[in-house]
Structure formats: C-alpha cells, structure tokens
Write an enzyme that holds these catalytic residues in place. Structure first.
Site, PDB file in Angstrom:
ATOM      1  N   VAL A  31       0.836  -1.188   0.000  1.00  9.16           N
ATOM      2  CA  VAL A  31       0.000   0.000   0.000  1.00  9.16           C
ATOM      3  C   VAL A  31       0.879   1.248   0.000  1.00  9.16           C
ATOM      4  CG1 VAL A  31      -1.763   1.269   1.294  1.00  9.16           C
ATOM      5  CG2 VAL A  31      -1.762  -1.234   1.322  1.00  9.16           C
ATOM      6  N   CYS A  32       0.573   2.176  -0.898  1.00  6.33           N
ATOM      7  CA  CYS A  32       1.280   3.449  -0.965  1.00  6.33           C
ATOM      8  C   CYS A  32       0.447   4.492  -0.233  1.00  6.33           C
ATOM      9  CB  CYS A  32       1.507   3.853  -2.421  1.00  6.33           C
ATOM     10  SG  CYS A  32       2.447   5.379  -2.563  1.00  6.33           S
ATOM     11  N   LEU A  33       0.762   4.699   1.024  1.00 13.04           N
ATOM     12  CA  LEU A  33       0.095   5.689   1.853  1.00 13.04           C
ATOM     13  C   LEU A  33       1.192   6.383   2.641  1.00 13.04           C
ATOM     14  CD1 LEU A  33      -2.755   6.710   2.695  1.00 13.04           C
ATOM     15  CD2 LEU A  33      -2.724   4.992   4.504  1.00 13.04           C
TER      16      LEU A  33
END
Length: 198
Positions: free
Chosen positions: A126-128
């Site tokens: 996840v790119c957060l």
C-alpha cells in the site's frame, strides 16, 4: 588471595541468582495456587495499541476483526466496503502487523484482496504516506484506517505503486472505471486476473 576473593564473589553472585530464581518460582506458584494465570508483561506497543483500539471511531464502511483471537491484538484485519466512488460495492481486506515498538514504527499494512488500484500493487503493498516517510508516533490506527478509506474515494495517480492503473486513471478515467468494475466482478484486466470482491 585475589583468586580467593574472586571465587568468593562468584559464589556470592551465584547464590544471589539462585535466590532470585527461587523467589520468582515461589511467586509464580502462589499466583497459580490462587487461581490466577501467570501475568504476561505487555510491551509499550501493546499498551498503546490497546488504547488505540479502545478509542477507535471507525467509518461506517469499515469493520475490524482479530483472526487470531482477542489475545493477539498486534495482528488484525480491517475490511473496507466503499460506499462511493470507483470502488463502490467492493470488499477489501487489509492485514495489520504491529511492532512491539509501536508507535515509534508504523504498522505493516497489506491488502489481502487483489485490487486494480494505482496506490496498491498486485502483491498488496500500500502506498500511503503515513505508513512511510510521514509516520509520526502521534498518529494512530484510526488515522491509518481513514487514510485507507481515502484511497478508495480518491485514488491518486501521482504517487503510484501500480503504474499501469495510474496511467489509465490519469489519461482515461472512463476506462479506469471500466477496469475497476471488471476487476471487482472477477475477471482479467490486461494479463492480470482478479478474483471477485463484490
């Protein structure tokens, strides 16, 4: 004479260690005799996570579960069911692995559901930003959950993990929507197969 003193000191230290072990054993036995289970000391991370979970204010689109039981708070899952946007009607499961040094280290979050999304790759990474460079100990589990929900209402093509999905979102939003629907219904997008998640 020095050798004799060293042997005496070693003997005193050995005796003290044995006394501490005996005292500890006696304490455990008396707790067990009183019907209490031996108390496991919680790490600072476990204490903070317990506080975070007790104060959760989940969005209506999100539920939390503990697959390993309530005794393992450090590993849990959340399920997001977006009620608007491209991913409306989908069901997406994320795993959280929380380190004993939490909140000084962000939890490890992965998406178990294979999803066509610019900010989630096909392996579930996840790119957060708050899970990476913008993590601060003042942030909490609730903040991450709201961030994950935001990814489904506002996918971001400017900071992608899935570059193909990001390019389609940027260049052709109608095709992106069609690809998302096809993936969620269970089917191929390009050469990649997605299981149904609606």
């Amino acid at each position: 004479m020095l050798t004799t003193l060293c042997r005496q000191n070693d003997s005193v230290v050995d005796t003290m260690i044995k006394l501490f072990k005996v005292k500890e054993k006696q304490r455990e036995m008396s707790e067990n005799a009183n019907g209490r289970a031996p108390v496991k000391k919680q790490s600072a991370g476990e204490l903070r996570l317990h506080k975070d979970i007790s104060e959760l204010n989940l969005p209506k689109t999100t539920t939390i579960s503990f697959p390993n039981g309530k005794d393992d708070l450090m590993n849990f899952e959340i399920t997001i069911r977006p009620d608007e946007g491209y991913y409306l009607g989908g069901i997406f499961v994320f795993t959280f692995q929380v380190s004993p040094v939490y909140p000084h280290e962000a939890p490890k979050v992965k998406c178990k559901t294979k999803v066509y999304h610019p900010n989630i790759d096909l392996e579930g990474n996840v790119c957060l930003n708050i899970l990476r460079e913008d993590w601060k100990p003042v942030l909490n589990i609730n903040t991450i959950i709201y961030g994950l929900n935001h990814l489904f209402t506002q996918p971001n093509h400017e900071d992608p993990l899935n570059h193909d999905a990001a390019a389609v979102l940027r260049d052709n939003p109608k095709m992106f929507e069609s690809n998302v629907r096809r993936a969620m219904a269970g089917g191929y997008v390009g050469q990649t197969f997605f299981h149904r998640c609606m």
